[in-house]
Design an enzyme around this catalytic site. Structure first.
Site, short mmCIF file in Angstrom:
data_model
loop_
_atom_site.label_atom_id
_atom_site.label_comp_id
_atom_site.label_asym_id
_atom_site.label_seq_id
_atom_site.Cartn_x
_atom_site.Cartn_y
_atom_site.Cartn_z
N GLY A 242 43.60 69.20 73.27
CA GLY A 242 44.95 69.48 73.77
C GLY A 242 46.02 69.40 72.71
O GLY A 242 45.76 69.47 71.51
N HIS B 61 50.23 33.97 58.92
CA HIS B 61 51.28 34.09 57.91
C HIS B 61 50.65 34.52 56.59
O HIS B 61 49.58 33.99 56.24
CB HIS B 61 51.97 32.74 57.71
CG HIS B 61 52.94 32.75 56.57
ND1 HIS B 61 54.20 33.31 56.69
CD2 HIS B 61 52.83 32.29 55.29
CE1 HIS B 61 54.84 33.17 55.52
NE2 HIS B 61 54.02 32.57 54.66
P1 FAD Z 1 47.84 68.34 76.64
O1 FAD Z 1 47.55 67.51 75.48
O2 FAD Z 1 49.04 69.22 76.60
O3 FAD Z 1 46.55 69.24 76.91
C1 FAD Z 1 46.51 70.16 77.94
C2 FAD Z 1 45.30 71.06 77.71
O4 FAD Z 1 45.10 71.87 78.86
C3 FAD Z 1 45.48 72.02 76.56
O5 FAD Z 1 44.38 71.92 75.68
C4 FAD Z 1 45.52 73.40 77.21
O6 FAD Z 1 44.94 74.42 76.41
C5 FAD Z 1 44.70 73.15 78.46
N1 FAD Z 1 44.99 74.09 79.55
C6 FAD Z 1 46.20 74.38 80.07
N2 FAD Z 1 46.08 75.26 81.08
C7 FAD Z 1 44.75 75.53 81.20
C8 FAD Z 1 43.99 76.38 82.06
N3 FAD Z 1 44.58 77.09 83.01
N4 FAD Z 1 42.66 76.43 81.89
C9 FAD Z 1 42.04 75.68 80.93
N5 FAD Z 1 42.71 74.87 80.09
C10 FAD Z 1 44.05 74.80 80.23
N6 FAD Z 1 52.39 61.26 72.28
C11 FAD Z 1 52.09 60.01 71.87
O7 FAD Z 1 51.74 59.17 72.71
N7 FAD Z 1 52.17 59.67 70.55
C12 FAD Z 1 52.58 60.53 69.60
O8 FAD Z 1 52.63 60.18 68.42
C13 FAD Z 1 52.91 61.86 69.99
N8 FAD Z 1 53.33 62.76 69.08
C14 FAD Z 1 53.62 64.03 69.49
C15 FAD Z 1 54.07 64.95 68.54
C16 FAD Z 1 54.37 66.24 68.92
C17 FAD Z 1 54.84 67.23 67.87
C18 FAD Z 1 54.22 66.64 70.27
C19 FAD Z 1 54.52 68.05 70.70
C20 FAD Z 1 53.79 65.74 71.23
C21 FAD Z 1 53.50 64.42 70.84
N9 FAD Z 1 53.07 63.48 71.78
C22 FAD Z 1 52.80 62.19 71.38
C23 FAD Z 1 52.90 63.81 73.20
C24 FAD Z 1 51.43 64.08 73.53
O9 FAD Z 1 50.93 65.09 72.68
C25 FAD Z 1 51.29 64.50 74.98
O10 FAD Z 1 51.89 63.51 75.79
C26 FAD Z 1 49.83 64.65 75.37
O11 FAD Z 1 49.19 65.62 74.58
C27 FAD Z 1 49.70 65.05 76.84
O12 FAD Z 1 48.36 65.11 77.17
P2 FAD Z 1 47.84 65.98 78.39
O13 FAD Z 1 46.39 65.64 78.55
O14 FAD Z 1 48.72 65.82 79.55
O15 FAD Z 1 47.98 67.51 77.98
#
Ligand code: FAD
Length: 457
Positions: free
Chosen positions: A39, A435
């Site tokens: 993701g 420490h």
């Molecule tokens: P996502 O990681 O968004 O994954 C969703 C997945 O679903 C994707 O792979 C997508 O391709 C797939 N998908 C979507 N629709 C479909 C479909 N219809 N069929 C099949 N697959 C599908 N959070 C932290 O805690 N620490 C950090 O340091 C941090 N740094 C970040 C830096 C950046 C630049 C960004 C943008 C975000 C950061 N985040 C961080 C936030 C974190 O990345 C997200 O909170 C996290 O990825 C959310 O996870 P998720 O499982 O909800 O979805």
């Protein structure tokens, strides 16, 4: 048609963790992913940014090597190699998740999923369908676009675009002074790019404690990052080499690239949710306290439910949702979710802020302790920052912690544990902290809240 107990849509931190836990519990499980496994967090978020920031940190160390008695006559930053390392780290971790899927018996199905009915999911690419007794939606979020700053992926970039390989630019305007904008600010500043941050609200990191935002702003300015707060972008004009931006106060700034980092939108479109009667609020999937949507066998976790958009929260939900499918009713207390920002210096916070308590008639005390009063800080040459604790004077427990400085993204875990378990401050004071470490700041700040400080003048 394959049949499963649990099918997870999306393999980000919410989805892949739910898939692993589900298989561990003995459920026949599949995870459907349309893109790269892992993701946003693994491919476009947490891991690539922190890998690049680590290179930037090493560059900063070389710049101050002299302070540590090391003469570095010359060094060269090879941007392409920094990006290659980032790709390698991400690739390895991606393979790690795929291996775990195999090891624990999770079927990984590649393709775009769409719900046909509450038990059937179509995979678009291969015109196949799978059956599921329970479905977990973990489709994440996407970068928010501004109407007058639409991503052209060349000059006006999203956080996804800026992580792609490419030659480094000389100047960058970052629109949005939130966590993502500020982390990229630190990164590109250390890589030698002229960085300007434009934030609409009065402070950068507007959701953090005011003292923390203010301390970061001062630190950023010392490092040469330009910051314009309380201003918005009125007009954008593209030149030959640079893009010119006019601000609401009449000032104009120029840069080679613009990064728009103003928030995220839910990735919930074209999933067939509305047709099935899954409630959405402005696109965010609505769930009850147990991560169940309005359709009883369909659950949702991670960014797409819009609760707290952080990877560790998505992972936590991913584990809990499987336990709820098993029949337990587990609620998550989001108030004790830590928030970490990997800027230079780092920021971490959890729980209640002093400004929240000020509005209530509540008997609290505040302790603040600077890193410069710790031996470890002097040994490491990292004396910037402080920890601030908000303490309930009646119960003698910590209600909130906000920190800026070295290693605070690790130190915060002790405070999360203390707040979650209502650990009495006397019990923390009676715990021997090693420490010299940065973690000594925790008992020191508690002592400061009691006006009983040992090392504070
Ligand atoms: P996502 O990681 O968004 O994954 C969703 C997945 O679903 C994707 O792979 C997508 O391709 C797939 N998908 C979507 N629709 C479909 C479909 N219809 N069929 C099949 N697959 C599908 N959070 C932290 O805690 N620490 C950090 O340091 C941090 N740094 C970040 C830096 C950046 C630049 C960004 C943008 C975000 C950061 N985040 C961080 C936030 C974190 O990345 C997200 O909170 C996290 O990825 C959310 O996870 P998720 O499982 O909800 O979805």
């Amino acid at each position: 048609m394959q049949g499963y107990d649990v099918v997870v849509i999306g393999s980000g931190p919410g989805g892949y963790v739910a898939g692993l836990r589900s298989a561990q519990k003995g459920f026949k499980t599949a995870v459907i992913e349309q893109d790269k496994v892992g993701g946003v967090c693994l491919n476009l978020g947490c891991i690539p940014t922190k890998t690049l920031l680590e290179s930037a940190r090493q560059i900063d160390s070389l710049r101050k090597a002299d302070e540590f008695g090391i003469k570095v006559n010359q060094f060269e930053v090879e941007n392409a190699k920094i990006w290659e390392r980032k790709e390698r780290v991400v690739d390895n971790l991606r393979k790690g998740i795929e291996y775990l899927f195999k090891l624990k018996g999770v079927d990984l199905i590649k393709g775009r999923a769409r719900l046909v009915n509450e038990e059937t999911i179509a995979i678009e690419e291969c015109s196949e369908e799978v059956k599921a007794k329970n479905i977990i939606l973990a489709t994440g979020s996407l970068p928010l676009e501004l109407p007058h700053l639409k991503f052209d992926h060349k000059t006006i970039l999203s956080s996804d675009d800026i992580l792609e390989k490419g030659s480094l630019f000389s100047s960058l305007i970052i629109v949005g002074g939130g966590a993502i904008g500020c982390e990229f600010g630190s990164l590109f500043n250390s890589l030698g790019v002229k960085v300007t941050i434009v934030e609409l609200l009065e402070n950068i990191l507007p959701h953090e404690d005011w003292e923390i935002s203010h301390a970061l702003e001062l630190s950023f300015k010392k490092r040469g990052i330009n910051i314009f707060t309380g201003r918005k972008i009125e007009e954008v004009n593209f030149g030959k080499e640079e893009v010119k931006v006019s601000l609401s106060d009449g000032k104009s700034i120029e840069a080679e690239k613009i990064l728009v980092a103003v928030g995220r939108i839910p990735n919930s479109r074209n999933l067939g949710l509305e047709e099935l009667g899954v409630y959405l609020r402005k696109g965010w999937i609505v769930t009850d306290d147990y991560l169940r949507t309005s359709v009883p066998n369909i659950f949702a976790v991670g960014d797409v439910i819009g609760e707290v958009l952080l990877a560790h929260v998505a992972m936590f939900q991913g584990e809990r949702v499987v336990e709820n499918i098993e029949g337990k009713n587990i609620k998550i207390d989001y108030k004790i979710a830590p928030n970490c920002i990997y800027t230079f210096p780092e920021i971490a916070s959890v729980g209640i802020k002093e400004s929240d308590l000020k509005k209530m008639n509540f008997d609290y005390s505040v302790g603040k302790f600077p890193f410069r009063a710790l031996g470890k800080s002097h040994a490491s040459g990292e004396t910037e920052g402080f920890l601030k604790l908000v303490v309930d004077k009646k119960e003698n427990i910590i209600l909130g912690a906000q920190a800026i400085g070295p290693d605070v993204t690790n130190i915060i875990s002790e405070l999360v544990l203390a707040i979650k378990n209502r650990i009495k401050i006397k019990d923390i004071l009676e715990t021997i902290h090693p420490h010299p470490t940065f973690s000594e700041i925790v008992p020191e700040t508690i002592l400061a809240s009691l006006n009983f400080s040992l090392h504070l003048v």
